[in-house]
Design a protein around this motif. Sequence first.
Motif, PDB file in Angstrom:
ATOM      1  N   ALA A 181     -14.756  27.454 -31.364  1.00  0.00           N
ATOM      2  CA  ALA A 181     -14.354  26.478 -32.301  1.00  0.00           C
ATOM      3  C   ALA A 181     -14.619  27.358 -33.849  1.00  0.00           C
ATOM      4  O   ALA A 181     -13.826  27.440 -34.619  1.00  0.00           O
ATOM      5  CB  ALA A 181     -14.982  25.174 -32.440  1.00  0.00           C
ATOM      6  N   VAL A 186      -9.259  27.877 -32.522  1.00  0.00           N
ATOM      7  CA  VAL A 186      -9.087  26.536 -31.962  1.00  0.00           C
ATOM      8  C   VAL A 186      -9.740  25.528 -32.601  1.00  0.00           C
ATOM      9  O   VAL A 186     -11.107  25.799 -32.826  1.00  0.00           O
ATOM     10  CB  VAL A 186      -9.365  26.197 -30.224  1.00  0.00           C
ATOM     11  N   SER A 187      -9.293  24.168 -32.759  1.00  0.00           N
ATOM     12  CA  SER A 187     -10.022  23.318 -33.668  1.00  0.00           C
ATOM     13  C   SER A 187     -11.246  22.712 -32.873  1.00  0.00           C
ATOM     14  O   SER A 187     -10.946  22.533 -31.556  1.00  0.00           O
ATOM     15  CB  SER A 187      -9.195  22.200 -34.244  1.00  0.00           C
ATOM     16  N   GLU A 189     -12.156  19.594 -32.882  1.00  0.00           N
ATOM     17  CA  GLU A 189     -11.768  18.350 -32.456  1.00  0.00           C
ATOM     18  C   GLU A 189     -11.209  18.344 -31.301  1.00  0.00           C
ATOM     19  O   GLU A 189     -11.274  17.719 -30.546  1.00  0.00           O
ATOM     20  CB  GLU A 189     -10.914  17.610 -33.493  1.00  0.00           C
ATOM     21  N   ALA A 190     -10.356  19.309 -31.279  1.00  0.00           N
ATOM     22  CA  ALA A 190      -9.348  19.516 -29.619  1.00  0.00           C
ATOM     23  C   ALA A 190     -10.419  20.028 -28.721  1.00  0.00           C
ATOM     24  O   ALA A 190     -10.199  19.309 -27.578  1.00  0.00           O
ATOM     25  CB  ALA A 190      -8.217  20.527 -30.071  1.00  0.00           C
ATOM     26  N   LEU A 191     -10.974  20.704 -28.895  1.00  0.00           N
ATOM     27  CA  LEU A 191     -12.111  21.420 -27.847  1.00  0.00           C
ATOM     28  C   LEU A 191     -13.149  20.117 -27.508  1.00  0.00           C
ATOM     29  O   LEU A 191     -13.254  19.865 -26.247  1.00  0.00           O
ATOM     30  CB  LEU A 191     -12.683  22.478 -28.409  1.00  0.00           C
ATOM     31  N   ARG A 192     -13.550  19.424 -28.421  1.00  0.00           N
ATOM     32  CA  ARG A 192     -14.636  18.466 -28.185  1.00  0.00           C
ATOM     33  C   ARG A 192     -13.794  17.461 -27.380  1.00  0.00           C
ATOM     34  O   ARG A 192     -14.623  16.775 -26.303  1.00  0.00           O
ATOM     35  CB  ARG A 192     -15.110  17.804 -29.422  1.00  0.00           C
ATOM     36  N   ARG A 193     -12.729  16.895 -27.783  1.00  0.00           N
ATOM     37  CA  ARG A 193     -11.988  15.762 -26.982  1.00  0.00           C
ATOM     38  C   ARG A 193     -11.636  16.221 -25.724  1.00  0.00           C
ATOM     39  O   ARG A 193     -11.747  15.143 -24.879  1.00  0.00           O
ATOM     40  CB  ARG A 193     -10.803  15.292 -27.790  1.00  0.00           C
ATOM     41  N   SER A 194     -10.947  17.123 -25.655  1.00  0.00           N
ATOM     42  CA  SER A 194     -10.348  17.612 -24.215  1.00  0.00           C
ATOM     43  C   SER A 194     -11.524  17.933 -23.369  1.00  0.00           C
ATOM     44  O   SER A 194     -11.241  17.679 -22.132  1.00  0.00           O
ATOM     45  CB  SER A 194      -9.675  18.968 -24.352  1.00  0.00           C
ATOM     46  N   PHE A 274      -0.308  22.385 -27.329  1.00  0.00           N
ATOM     47  CA  PHE A 274      -0.899  22.890 -28.489  1.00  0.00           C
ATOM     48  C   PHE A 274      -0.420  24.263 -28.588  1.00  0.00           C
ATOM     49  O   PHE A 274      -1.105  24.887 -29.596  1.00  0.00           O
ATOM     50  CB  PHE A 274      -2.564  23.024 -28.157  1.00  0.00           C
TER      51      PHE A 274
END
Length: 277
Positions: A181, A186-187, A189-194, A274
């Motif tokens: 990140a 890649v954001s 937030e996208a990595l954390r949530r996924s 994405f």
Amino acid sequence: MALSARELWRILEPVHGMIYFVPEAQERFAALGLDRMAGYFASRAAALGPVSGEVVVATFYNFNPVIVHAAVPAAWSVTTPAALVEARYEAVGAALRRGLGELADDVSELAGLVRGAAERACEVPQGRPLFAAHAALAWPEDPLLVLWHGQTLLREFRGDGHVAALLLEGLSGIEALVVHAASGEVSAEALRRSRGWSEAEWADAVEGLRSRGVLDAEGGLSEAGLAVRARVEGLTDSAAEVAYAGLGEGERERFVELARPLSRAVVASGMLPFAKR
């Protein structure tokens, strides 16, 4: 200059990656009694057999163990690895034919190049458990599925090498995500949530990397962090090159020429939520 293993893998990755998002997969996994998250973990791990959650945590590496254990081994009480492997192939065929249209009918040449690279990777499975499990599956007969299976092998071959590189650099799964990140690709937030990490767990990982000098005060990569990422990516690329070593420069260029329209079609179809269209 010959195209690198990274370029060859990346140009075709959308053809593999779409399976994690398309409705064809969700529908077939649901028919087997699995929700979206359980379907992801169990279908990708199915080649390993009815393994424990601990094995999936180890081989998938950057997912929160809590969400892994919520899916595996519970999935094996409602379906079997063999049924998931079959359902996955069915979903692949249906989804790619939908997304590629007429392009799906003319993939034999590219499938041959991909299979050749994947079979060279199969000669050196040592230290690559997730790859080795998929390599033990029988090759499909349909050229479209040969293409997808070959890219899957190359993807897991690269992924296992990437995990080894992360371990050498002392980066945990969540720390690897934070570094990714921080690169800006890649954001966060996208990595954390996924991957199922909480905001508190993410913040702890950020602070830990900052204290080690990997991140700067603003949360970006420091000079040392840039060096860490460069080493990880360099080792990953180097470890993956053996799979493509048999492809000459002309074959690599042909690989890209044939692969690019397929990947563009997958992205244009909206199969990858994405991806930039």
